[in-house]
Design a protein around this motif. Structure first.
Motif, short mmCIF file in Angstrom:
data_model
loop_
_atom_site.label_atom_id
_atom_site.label_comp_id
_atom_site.label_asym_id
_atom_site.label_seq_id
_atom_site.Cartn_x
_atom_site.Cartn_y
_atom_site.Cartn_z
N ILE A 1 4.64 12.78 -4.43
CA ILE A 1 4.96 11.73 -3.44
C ILE A 1 4.01 11.86 -2.26
N ILE A 2 3.41 10.74 -1.91
CA ILE A 2 2.63 10.70 -0.66
C ILE A 2 3.54 10.10 0.40
N THR A 3 3.70 10.84 1.49
CA THR A 3 4.46 10.32 2.62
C THR A 3 3.47 9.90 3.71
N ALA A 4 3.61 8.67 4.14
CA ALA A 4 2.72 8.12 5.18
C ALA A 4 3.58 7.88 6.42
N ARG A 5 3.32 8.67 7.46
CA ARG A 5 4.09 8.54 8.71
C ARG A 5 3.29 7.67 9.67
N LEU A 6 3.94 6.60 10.13
CA LEU A 6 3.22 5.61 10.95
C LEU A 6 2.84 6.17 12.32
N LEU A 7 1.56 6.06 12.66
CA LEU A 7 1.08 6.47 13.98
C LEU A 7 0.98 5.25 14.89
N SER A 8 0.37 4.18 14.37
CA SER A 8 0.33 2.93 15.13
C SER A 8 0.12 1.77 14.17
N LEU A 9 0.53 0.62 14.63
CA LEU A 9 0.54 -0.56 13.76
C LEU A 9 -0.19 -1.70 14.45
N ASP A 10 -1.14 -2.28 13.76
CA ASP A 10 -1.89 -3.42 14.29
C ASP A 10 -1.45 -4.65 13.50
N TRP A 11 -0.82 -5.60 14.19
CA TRP A 11 -0.26 -6.81 13.57
C TRP A 11 -1.14 -7.99 13.95
N ASP B 1 12.61 6.33 10.61
CA ASP B 1 11.62 7.41 10.76
C ASP B 1 10.19 6.90 10.70
N ARG B 2 10.03 5.58 10.51
CA ARG B 2 8.70 4.96 10.46
C ARG B 2 7.82 5.64 9.41
N ARG B 3 8.36 5.75 8.21
CA ARG B 3 7.67 6.41 7.10
C ARG B 3 7.62 5.51 5.88
N PHE B 4 6.55 5.68 5.09
CA PHE B 4 6.41 4.99 3.81
C PHE B 4 6.26 6.05 2.73
N MET B 5 6.69 5.71 1.51
CA MET B 5 6.48 6.62 0.38
C MET B 5 5.76 5.91 -0.75
N ILE B 6 4.80 6.65 -1.33
CA ILE B 6 3.98 6.16 -2.44
C ILE B 6 4.04 7.24 -3.51
N TYR B 7 4.10 6.85 -4.77
CA TYR B 7 4.10 7.85 -5.84
C TYR B 7 2.69 7.94 -6.43
N THR B 8 2.30 9.14 -6.85
CA THR B 8 0.98 9.29 -7.46
C THR B 8 0.92 10.53 -8.35
N ASP B 9 -0.19 10.64 -9.08
CA ASP B 9 -0.50 11.84 -9.87
C ASP B 9 -1.13 12.84 -8.90
N GLU B 10 -0.62 14.05 -8.87
CA GLU B 10 -1.10 15.01 -7.86
C GLU B 10 -2.58 15.35 -8.03
N ARG B 11 -3.17 15.02 -9.21
CA ARG B 11 -4.59 15.33 -9.43
C ARG B 11 -5.51 14.17 -9.01
N ALA B 12 -4.93 13.07 -8.51
CA ALA B 12 -5.73 11.90 -8.13
C ALA B 12 -6.65 12.24 -6.95
N ALA B 13 -7.79 11.57 -6.91
CA ALA B 13 -8.77 11.82 -5.84
C ALA B 13 -8.16 11.62 -4.46
N LYS B 14 -7.28 10.64 -4.33
CA LYS B 14 -6.71 10.36 -3.01
C LYS B 14 -5.93 11.56 -2.47
#
Ligand SMILES: Cc1cc2nc3c(=O)[nH]c(=O)nc-3n(C[C@H](O)[C@H](O)[C@H](O)COP(=O)(O)O)c2cc1C
Length: 190
Positions: free
Chosen positions: A157-167, A61-74
């Motif tokens: 959980i922050i889910t990051a769905r890949l749009l494009s990748l620069d290698w 699914d070209r997705r990444f998961m990151i855990y965080t505190d829901e009150r974080a600035a990000k």
């Protein structure tokens, strides 16, 4: 197989497959440099960026998961501007990735609650239990809290769905660069 005499992968397909293999390996390997990418987001008129841990990678699914505190600035930033970039570099591979992503946050629901159930009894749970939001000004750093009853958790959980990748590959035989959009890849001038 698919590598030149300098040991480099030759085709865009082979490179893309190896990128995903390395990303999946990074989530389970605390020494893999791609386990701790920098996540850049938009903060109004400014850029913001911080190191995060890549917890899960779903290559299909070209997705990444990151855990965080829901009150974080990000989290507030991605709710206003749901896009960002994950940047990672591996000295061993000589590879930099710049992953343009669409960002979403999940604070409740099965995906968050099932993962929270796994970590809530571990020391890492403290990262999501502070009564004070991250970034609050305090008089002095508090000692490490023990396991005590708290009103609620702020695990999300922050889910990051890949749009494009620069290698980008740095190599003494010549640098190489490619962009992958969906399953399409193109070579770029480094
Ligand atoms: C190695 C390392 C890993 C980190 N992993 C995370 C993480 O997975 N999630 C997170 O929210 N913050 C993580 N942090 C802390 C963030 O870099 C940042 O300081 C914090 O989340 C506040 O960022 P914000 O105010 O932009 O939301 C990590 C920091 C370091 C140094």
């Amino acid at each position: 197989m698919g590598a030149d005499n300098a040991g480099r992968l030759q085709t865009l397909d082979a490179i893309q497959a190896e990128i995903w293999r390395q990303l999946e390996a990074a989530t389970g390997d605390t020494t893999h440099p791609w386990r701790t990418p920098v996540l850049a987001t938009i903060n109004g008129h400014l850029a913001d960026a911080r190191t995060v841990v890549l917890r899960e990678v779903d290559a299909r699914d070209r997705r990444f998961m990151i855990y965080t505190d829901e009150r974080a600035a990000k989290v507030a930033q991605l709710l206003s501007h749901p896009v960002g970039t994950l940047v990672m570099w591996s000295q061993t591979l000589g590879w930099q990735l710049r992953c343009r992503v669409h960002l979403a946050v999940e604070m409740s629901g099965l995906a968050a609650s099932s993962r929270w159930a796994r970590i809530k009894l571990s020391p890492a749970a403290q990262d999501y239990l502070s009564p004070l939001p991250p970034g609050t000004v305090i008089d002095a750093p508090a000692p490490t809290p023990g396991h005590k009853a708290v009103a609620r958790d702020y695990f999300s959980i922050i889910t990051a769905r890949l749009l494009s990748l620069d290698w980008l590959e740095l190599n003494e035989q010549g640098h190489r660069r490619a962009r992958f959009d969906g399953s399409q890849g193109s070579w770029l001038q480094p």
